[in-house]
Design a protein around this motif. Structure first.
Motif, PDB file in Angstrom:
ATOM      1  N   ASP A 166       0.846  -1.202   0.000  1.00 31.63           N
ATOM      2  CA  ASP A 166       0.000   0.000   0.000  1.00 31.63           C
ATOM      3  C   ASP A 166       0.879   1.248   0.000  1.00 31.63           C
ATOM      4  N   LEU A 167       0.819   1.998  -1.078  1.00 27.77           N
ATOM      5  CA  LEU A 167       1.638   3.204  -1.206  1.00 27.77           C
ATOM      6  C   LEU A 167       1.219   4.297  -0.219  1.00 27.77           C
ATOM      7  N   SER A 174       8.247  10.076   4.264  1.00 27.34           N
ATOM      8  CA  SER A 174       9.536  10.751   4.132  1.00 27.34           C
ATOM      9  C   SER A 174      10.167  10.482   2.764  1.00 27.34           C
ATOM     10  N   LEU A 175       9.884   9.333   2.171  1.00 22.94           N
ATOM     11  CA  LEU A 175      10.401   9.045   0.835  1.00 22.94           C
ATOM     12  C   LEU A 175       9.801   9.991  -0.195  1.00 22.94           C
ATOM     13  N   PRO A 181       9.925  12.455  -7.419  1.00 26.25           N
ATOM     14  CA  PRO A 181       9.346  11.509  -8.380  1.00 26.25           C
ATOM     15  C   PRO A 181       9.067  10.125  -7.793  1.00 26.25           C
ATOM     16  N   PHE A 182       9.085   9.990  -6.445  1.00 23.52           N
ATOM     17  CA  PHE A 182       8.995   8.658  -5.845  1.00 23.52           C
ATOM     18  C   PHE A 182       7.744   7.908  -6.274  1.00 23.52           C
ATOM     19  N   VAL A 183       6.601   8.561  -6.200  1.00 25.19           N
ATOM     20  CA  VAL A 183       5.341   7.882  -6.530  1.00 25.19           C
ATOM     21  C   VAL A 183       5.358   7.415  -7.982  1.00 25.19           C
ATOM     22  N   TRP A 186       7.700   4.465  -8.238  1.00 21.14           N
ATOM     23  CA  TRP A 186       7.117   3.257  -7.641  1.00 21.14           C
ATOM     24  C   TRP A 186       6.115   2.616  -8.599  1.00 21.14           C
ATOM     25  N   ARG A 187       5.278   3.421  -9.188  1.00 21.53           N
ATOM     26  CA  ARG A 187       4.212   2.875 -10.042  1.00 21.53           C
ATOM     27  C   ARG A 187       4.728   2.397 -11.391  1.00 21.53           C
ATOM     28  N   THR A 188       5.685   3.125 -11.955  1.00 22.11           N
ATOM     29  CA  THR A 188       6.139   2.776 -13.311  1.00 22.11           C
ATOM     30  C   THR A 188       7.283   1.767 -13.309  1.00 22.11           C
ATOM     31  N   LYS A 189       7.998   1.662 -12.207  1.00 16.97           N
ATOM     32  CA  LYS A 189       9.107   0.717 -12.123  1.00 16.97           C
ATOM     33  C   LYS A 189       8.775  -0.460 -11.204  1.00 16.97           C
ATOM     34  N   CYS A 190       8.555  -0.146  -9.938  1.00 18.75           N
ATOM     35  CA  CYS A 190       8.371  -1.222  -8.953  1.00 18.75           C
ATOM     36  C   CYS A 190       7.107  -2.043  -9.221  1.00 18.75           C
ATOM     37  N   VAL A 191       6.000  -1.344  -9.456  1.00 20.08           N
ATOM     38  CA  VAL A 191       4.731  -2.055  -9.675  1.00 20.08           C
ATOM     39  C   VAL A 191       4.701  -2.716 -11.040  1.00 20.08           C
TER      40      VAL A 191
END
Length: 512
Positions: A166-167, A174-175, A181-183, A186-191
């Motif tokens: 859960d993002l 803090s990230l 660009p963290f979100v 996360w969505r374009t790489k990690c997910v």
């Protein structure tokens, strides 16, 4: 990297394309092949198999199923007599199809043949092709070995895909603040890439710790392209979990995962303000390897596989830590058997705290009797006992022996290896509390009772948890082979001549 190609026979095709319900093993074969980029191929001769089906509707359905898979080109046959010499007699049309599949395999047109046909397996038994002709179950086992990382057994850390995290969890606040660009990342790489994560959750389900990992080649750290490195893309401990050894537990997981799975190094990047994390990493041998374009430090730990010399001199304890998880068995390293009562053993080493399987269920129930202490599944530990031992140095090895407890699965066994950092003595409760602070799994009541029962002092052994023996070594074997004379009642020196009996259980991913 070349692509693996597998040829499937008629029976496997039917199993994969069952119009009713695909069996779980066949379904896993299909899933693992897709996940691993392994292509499943059809041989043109299989058309003849289906053409002989007298049921026209079923024949048409079968033909449509075959079109889902890539076809091998028709392979010229040198002569059926030669194929009979190579693969055995051809008595009917089915045999003719079977040997054509095997001939394609012998030419290396495909890498493996997956077949449920016992006749095909018999034709290659005892030949070089035997290991390349697999049943569906064999193929799944093979793919597991290829695709699944070695399980290092660290408890309380879950391995999950990024898309299941859960993002909105508070750990990410803090990230998001530090990295705009963290979100998006996360969505374009990690997910999207289904990156793997290790997570530690609190009782409320929220995250206390997180690592996102990614395998890369050696060029990222200036190594050769053939080297294998593990990037810890995100290493985060929640603010509420600070001081609970969460970072150390995650680090242990990452280091052992990299060691057991043949990585040459692991690394992460972090901003200089993350002083606690940088200190933790430095303690276990991470070194600064420059900065990236955003001003983050690049911290790397290299994992050579060669045996190392024994640590000596004033910096021996430092070497013990920075070399972790590697250690030496060379002279002058001394080996000790350390008996531990089951209650303290389960607190020190919760991963091996299991009850004897019940006859009805044959399970490995975690031994949580008298639980309540913080689990001791971190790297730095302390052991307290009444032993009057003095000759113990940094780098010496501890083989922990679980004392007799009928309900415990590992009763009267050597279970675990640790490496000594230092030996000290504590006289009185106050000194004992001081010397065990920061790494103790003992309750204050335990320490008070120990100090009261030992007015002349206690041995306090700081050590690093290496790993659990696999399999653990029982008392009968230890006494029969001369490693021990009997159940150890106190810390006992193990003669170096006993090492050959211990080493088979110490397959830790590096030379000893």
């Amino acid at each position: 990297m070349s692509k693996t190609r597998a040829l499937i026979d008629t029976n496997v095709l039917i199993a994969l394309e069952d119009p009713g319900q695909t069996g779980p093993v066949a379904a896993e074969l299909s899933r693992r092949c897709q996940a691993g980029g392994i292509s499943l191929h059809i041989h043109p001769a299989m058309r003849d198999d289906f053409a002989r089906d007298r049921n026209e509707v079923r024949r048409l359905v079968s033909a449509s199923r075959m079109e889902k898979y890539p076809w091998l080109a028709l392979i010229a046959i040198r002569g059926w007599e030669l194929l009979e010499q190579q693969f055995g007699p051809i008595k009917n049309e089915n045999d003719r199809v079977d040997v054509q599949l095997l001939y394609a395999l012998s030419l290396d047109a495909i890498d493996i043949l997956i077949s449920q046909d016992e006749g095909i397996h018999k034709r290659v038994r005892g030949t070089p092709l035997e290991e390349r002709v697999l049943t569906i179950a064999d193929a799944v086992a093979w793919l597991k070995a290829l695709q699944d990382a070695v399980d290092d057994g660290v408890a309380f850390v879950a391995d999950v895909p990024a898309y299941s995290v859960d993002l909105a969890d508070p750990i990410f606040e803090s990230l998001r603040a530090d990295y705009e660009p963290f979100v998006h990342w996360w969505r374009t790489k990690c997910v999207v890439e289904h990156r793997d994560c290790w997570v530690i959750r609190g009782r409320d389900g929220l995250l206390d710790g997180l690592i996102v990992r990614k395998a890369e080649d050696g060029t990222e750290l200036g190594l050769t392209p053939s080297d294998k490195i593990l990037k810890l893309c995100t290493f985060k401990v929640g603010a509420r979990a600070q001081g609970h050894k969460v970072g150390e537990l995650l680090l242990r997981k990452a280091i052992w995962y990299a060691q057991l799975n043949g990585f040459d190094a692991l690394y992460l990047t972090t901003f200089p303000k993350q002083t606690m994390l940088i200190d933790l990493l430095g303690r276990y041998g991470f070194v600064t390897n420059g900065e990236n374009s955003t001003g983050e430090l690049i911290l790397a730990k290299y994992l050579p596989k060669d045996a190392i010399p024994a640590p000596t001199g004033d910096d021996a304890a430092h070497l013990v830590r920075t070399r972790y998880p590697r250690f030496s068995i060379a002279n002058p390293v001394t080996l000790f058997a350390v008996p531990v009562q089951w209650r303290f053993h389960r607190q020190l080493f919760p991963e091996v705290a299991k009850l004897v399987p019940t006859p009805l269920f044959n399970d490995d129930t975690i031994d949580d009797r008298e639980a309540g202490r913080v689990p001791g599944n971190t790297i730095r530990k302390v052991y307290v006992c009444r032993a009057k031992i003095k000759a113990m140095r940094a780098g010496d090895l501890l083989f922990f022996y679980q004392s007799k407890e009928e309900a415990a699965q590992n009763s009267q066994m050597l279970t675990t290896v640790g490496v000594v950092e230092q030996l000290r003595r504590a006289v009185g409760e106050a000194e004992l509390l001081r010397l065990t602070a920061g790494r103790s799994v003992y309750s204050r009541q335990d320490l008070e009772a120990m100090a009261a029962a030992s007015p002349n002092g206690l041995a306090v052994i700081d050590f690093l948890l290496i790993r659990h023996l696999s399999p653990p070594i029982g008392l009968k074997k230890l006494t029969n082979t001369g490693v021990l004379k009997g159940p150890p009642q106190s810390i006992t020196r193990i003669d170096r001549a006993g090492l050959p009996e211990l080493l088979p259980s110490m397959n830790f991913g590096f030379a000893l």
